[in-house]
Design a protein around this motif. Structure first.
Motif, PDB file in Angstrom:
ATOM      1  N   ILE A  69       0.835  -1.205   0.000  1.00  0.00           N
ATOM      2  CA  ILE A  69       0.000   0.000   0.000  1.00  0.00           C
ATOM      3  C   ILE A  69       0.869   1.254   0.000  1.00  0.00           C
ATOM      4  N   ARG A  70       1.875   1.283   0.879  1.00  0.00           N
ATOM      5  CA  ARG A  70       2.751   2.451   0.963  1.00  0.00           C
ATOM      6  C   ARG A  70       3.534   2.662  -0.340  1.00  0.00           C
ATOM      7  N   ASP A  71       4.021   1.574  -0.933  1.00  0.00           N
ATOM      8  CA  ASP A  71       4.741   1.684  -2.212  1.00  0.00           C
ATOM      9  C   ASP A  71       3.816   2.205  -3.309  1.00  0.00           C
ATOM     10  N   ALA A  72       2.588   1.707  -3.335  1.00  0.00           N
ATOM     11  CA  ALA A  72       1.610   2.162  -4.340  1.00  0.00           C
ATOM     12  C   ALA A  72       1.272   3.627  -4.114  1.00  0.00           C
ATOM     13  N   TRP A  73       1.181   4.061  -2.859  1.00  0.00           N
ATOM     14  CA  TRP A  73       0.899   5.470  -2.545  1.00  0.00           C
ATOM     15  C   TRP A  73       2.007   6.354  -3.123  1.00  0.00           C
ATOM     16  N   ARG A  74       3.256   5.961  -2.882  1.00  0.00           N
ATOM     17  CA  ARG A  74       4.384   6.769  -3.381  1.00  0.00           C
ATOM     18  C   ARG A  74       4.418   6.811  -4.910  1.00  0.00           C
ATOM     19  N   ARG A  75       4.064   5.714  -5.555  1.00  0.00           N
ATOM     20  CA  ARG A  75       4.021   5.704  -7.031  1.00  0.00           C
ATOM     21  C   ARG A  75       2.869   6.576  -7.544  1.00  0.00           C
ATOM     22  N   HIS A  76       1.724   6.474  -6.889  1.00  0.00           N
ATOM     23  CA  HIS A  76       0.534   7.199  -7.362  1.00  0.00           C
ATOM     24  C   HIS A  76       0.575   8.693  -7.029  1.00  0.00           C
ATOM     25  N   PHE A  77       1.205   9.010  -5.905  1.00  0.00           N
ATOM     26  CA  PHE A  77       1.296  10.396  -5.458  1.00  0.00           C
ATOM     27  C   PHE A  77       2.769  10.775  -5.285  1.00  0.00           C
ATOM     28  N   PRO A  78       3.525  10.876  -6.367  1.00  0.00           N
ATOM     29  CA  PRO A  78       4.960  11.190  -6.240  1.00  0.00           C
ATOM     30  C   PRO A  78       5.171  12.595  -5.660  1.00  0.00           C
ATOM     31  N   GLY A  79       6.270  12.722  -4.947  1.00  0.00           N
ATOM     32  CA  GLY A  79       6.637  14.047  -4.425  1.00  0.00           C
ATOM     33  C   GLY A  79       6.261  14.133  -3.034  1.00  0.00           C
TER      34      GLY A  79
END
Length: 79
Positions: A69-79
């Motif tokens: 989930i955390r990895d997907a969050w970082r990919r989906h919401f970069p920055g």
């Protein structure tokens, strides 16, 4: 856009795009839906119609998939 992260035991775990910056995950089930904060710790942010037992089951699944989930969050919401 609401990308599905995974489905498990009849629950759909997903993000809403551009909702808010604090990491969280939404969960849908025919019986109801909920939102869980991922930070500063995993906890229920909102619940509509799900039992306490269902919320506990969901929290366990979120913990099992926390890195995903955390990895997907970082990919989906970069920055």
């Amino acid at each position: 856009m609401s990308p599905t992260l995974f489905r498990q035991r009849g629950y759909r775990f997903y993000f809403f795009s551009r909702e808010e910056p604090r990491a969280h995950v939404h969960v849908y089930h025919p019986d109801g839906e909920a939102k869980f904060w991922m930070e500063p710790e995993i906890e229920v942010a909102r619940n509509q119609g799900l039992s306490a037992q269902a919320l506990l089951e969901i929290e366990i699944m979120i913990r099992e998939h926390e890195k995903e989930i955390r990895d997907a969050w970082r990919r989906h919401f970069p920055g």
